[in-house]
Design an enzyme around this catalytic site. Structure first.
Site, PDB file in Angstrom:
ATOM      1  N   VAL A  63      55.658  20.907   9.234  1.00 39.08           N
ATOM      2  CA  VAL A  63      55.995  20.053  10.371  1.00 39.08           C
ATOM      3  C   VAL A  63      56.356  20.913  11.574  1.00 39.08           C
ATOM      4  O   VAL A  63      57.224  21.797  11.492  1.00 39.08           O
ATOM      5  CB  VAL A  63      57.177  19.120  10.036  1.00 39.08           C
ATOM      6  N   VAL A 107      56.098  20.869  16.248  1.00 37.27           N
ATOM      7  CA  VAL A 107      55.610  20.363  17.534  1.00 37.27           C
ATOM      8  C   VAL A 107      55.842  21.459  18.568  1.00 37.27           C
ATOM      9  O   VAL A 107      56.913  22.088  18.594  1.00 37.27           O
ATOM     10  CB  VAL A 107      56.341  19.070  17.969  1.00 37.27           C
ATOM     11  N   ARG A 139      60.267  15.649  22.232  1.00 36.03           N
ATOM     12  CA  ARG A 139      60.945  14.477  22.797  1.00 36.03           C
ATOM     13  C   ARG A 139      59.946  13.482  23.392  1.00 36.03           C
ATOM     14  O   ARG A 139      60.250  12.778  24.349  1.00 36.03           O
ATOM     15  CB  ARG A 139      61.958  14.881  23.878  1.00 36.03           C
ATOM     16  N   ARG A 140      58.764  13.428  22.807  1.00 32.12           N
ATOM     17  CA  ARG A 140      57.757  12.473  23.282  1.00 32.12           C
ATOM     18  C   ARG A 140      57.315  11.509  22.183  1.00 32.12           C
ATOM     19  O   ARG A 140      56.316  10.802  22.348  1.00 32.12           O
ATOM     20  CB  ARG A 140      56.534  13.216  23.834  1.00 32.12           C
ATOM     21  N   GLY A 141      58.013  11.518  21.042  1.00 33.11           N
ATOM     22  CA  GLY A 141      57.673  10.593  19.966  1.00 33.11           C
ATOM     23  C   GLY A 141      56.547  11.057  19.063  1.00 33.11           C
ATOM     24  O   GLY A 141      56.062  10.276  18.220  1.00 33.11           O
ATOM     25  N   LEU A 163      56.587  13.429  16.630  1.00 30.68           N
ATOM     26  CA  LEU A 163      57.008  13.540  15.239  1.00 30.68           C
ATOM     27  C   LEU A 163      57.060  12.169  14.589  1.00 30.68           C
ATOM     28  O   LEU A 163      56.577  11.987  13.462  1.00 30.68           O
ATOM     29  CB  LEU A 163      58.372  14.223  15.142  1.00 30.68           C
ATOM     30  N   GLU A 205      66.289  21.323   9.523  1.00 33.99           N
ATOM     31  CA  GLU A 205      67.433  20.804  10.251  1.00 33.99           C
ATOM     32  C   GLU A 205      67.908  19.510   9.579  1.00 33.99           C
ATOM     33  O   GLU A 205      67.098  18.678   9.193  1.00 33.99           O
ATOM     34  CB  GLU A 205      67.086  20.520  11.712  1.00 33.99           C
ATOM     35  N   TYR A 216      65.573  13.986   9.565  1.00 30.97           N
ATOM     36  CA  TYR A 216      64.760  13.142   8.688  1.00 30.97           C
ATOM     37  C   TYR A 216      65.473  11.913   8.135  1.00 30.97           C
ATOM     38  O   TYR A 216      64.822  11.049   7.553  1.00 30.97           O
ATOM     39  CB  TYR A 216      64.177  13.991   7.557  1.00 30.97           C
ATOM     40  N   PHE A 247      58.042  24.027  -1.455  1.00 28.14           N
ATOM     41  CA  PHE A 247      56.658  23.791  -1.070  1.00 28.14           C
ATOM     42  C   PHE A 247      56.565  23.725   0.451  1.00 28.14           C
ATOM     43  O   PHE A 247      57.581  23.638   1.136  1.00 28.14           O
ATOM     44  CB  PHE A 247      56.109  22.504  -1.685  1.00 28.14           C
TER      45      PHE A 247
END
Length: 426
Positions: A104, A106, A112-114, A116, A141, A145, A426
């Site tokens: 994962v 970005v 901060r643009r949606g 994720l 972090e 999630y 993983f």
């Protein structure tokens, strides 16, 4: 701005990896020794991006590429994510299919643009369509999630052992045979050994493609240990090293990178061997279970000191009734549970769970039913494997008890005799 979330094609794999934190050179963990790190100093540095040659090689080894979901803005790849088709061991039922979230990232210019959230939407929907009742991840972090319904369900510890203070593990008589072998010989048995271990260790995951090759190819003065039972079958393994140090304070330290054992005898023999190495003053081990048995085999349990503990595997129930029916429960019981899950609305509502040591089933509760307990999807993920106690979560306001005694009943049903743990990632 045009935004698309779409699967990856093989020709985009190198571009995809350039954004993944581990390849991009951006930090993926704090600099102090994390719980997974067996070294004495800080965790390995990630300040140098992978070379083009390394990226091409890594891209060729990618698996489950059809399960990658990338974010494109105005045609440019700016975000990465992927699910791996894996298994996780749940109480009483052994390994079940799951989606393992990884890779994962970005670009800093597009946060901060949606993006994720959009990638998570696509990945969770893919799991749901495939019939996977569970998804898991390891979080770099801790604040990200939970909003998507993942809760911390297993924990890992980094500990240090003062060998002189500890005394050797008992029994002192070795019950099997230990051999030091080369990386190739060790790799030949790792997969089958791990498959033995994960049948019974709740929280353990199946090995992803390339894991054992990568472990055997590591540079450094690593030693590879195998333990054999009386019939000659390998039932234990460890990877360790004794690095030279110019500092008297750290000389004589054994770093245990990985250790798994399929029997109590193998476990005791391997730790007895490691604690008995000549000129050893201290052992450092990372990514160990929080209920390490070794502590109780020492003459002085205080000699084993946990220096770091953190969450490890985060669990998300993609299909609440299927996931709750997959596992067994410590005692017979029945509960009506109200689940709040705005990210996966098909999970919302009242569920009637009936389960025990021999199995379980879960179905929609009738509209006339009243909830015994209410909780959110993140909390349900945290308690699913049995390692997170319900009482503190209720005290924190994350579980509401509507029927007197329901919290105690749920605790008795969900509690596991051994802390869930996963020795590999993983």
């Amino acid at each position: 701005m045009s935004v698309e979330i779409r699967p990856l094609v093989p020709e985009q794999a190198v571009e995809f990896l350039r954004i993944v934190p581990g390849y991009a050179g951006t930090p993926s963990w704090e600099p102090e020794p994390p719980a997974w790190h067996s070294g004495l100093g800080a965790a390995p540095r990630f300040d140098e991006p992978a070379s083009s040659e390394d990226l091409v090689k890594a891209a060729a080894g990618l698996c489950d590429l059809d399960r990658a979901r990338a974010a494109f803005v105005d045609g440019r790849l700016v975000g990465t994510s992927q699910m791996l088709s894996l298994e996780v061991t749940v109480p009483g039922a052994g390994p079940v299919p799951m989606g393992g979230l990884t890779a994962v990232g970005v670009l800093p210019t597009h946060r901060r643009r949606g993006l994720l959230r959009a990638m998570m939407r696509a990945l969770v929907d893919d799991c749901h369509e495939r019939g996977e009742a569970l998804a898991t991840l390891s979080a770099a972090e801790g604040r990200i999630y939970g909003r998507y319904g993942f809760g911390p369900a297993t924990y890992q510890a980094r500990w240090e052992l003062d060998v002189a203070q500890a005394g050797r593990p008992y029994p002192h008589e070795q019950q099997g045979r230990i051999e030091l072998v080369d990386a190739g010989a060790a790799k030949a048995v790792w997969a089958s050994l791990h498959d033995q271990v994960r049948q019974h260790r709740v929280g353990e995951v199946s090995a992803h493609h390339g894991l054992w090759d990568g472990r055997a190819a590591r540079t450094g003065a690593w030693q590879y240990l195998l333990h054999y039972d009386g019939s000659g079958t390998a039932d234990g393994a460890a990877v360790y090293r004794v690095p030279w140090s110019p500092d008297p304070a750290t000389a004589g330290t054994v770093e245990v990178d990985w250790l798994e054992a399929a029997s109590a005898a193998a476990y005791t023999d391997v730790w007895a061997f490691l604690t008995g190495l000549d000129l050893t003053r201290r052992i450092v081990a990372g990514k160990r279970p929080v209920d390490e048995v070794l502590r109780w085999q020492l003459a002085d349990p205080r000699a084993l000191r946990i220096t770091r503990q953190s969450d490890d595997l985060w669990v998300r129930l993609i299909d609440v009734p299927a996931a709750l029916a997959h596992r067994t429960y410590a005692v017979e019981g029945s509960l009506v549970v109200e689940v709040t899950d705005p990210f996966c609305p098909w999970n919302q509502g009242l569920w009637h769970l009936e389960g025990g040591p021999d199995g379980a089933h879960c179905r929609r509760a009738p509209r006339s039913a009243s909830a015994d307990l209410s909780l959110g999807a993140t909390t349900l993920g945290a308690v699913y494997l049995g390692g997170t106690p319900l009482g503190p979560l209720a005290a924190a306001g994350l579980i509401d008890e509507h029927t007197s005694g329901a919290l105690g009943r749920a605790t008795a049903m969900l509690t596991a005799p051994q802390a869930p743990h996963n020795a590999i990632g993983f």
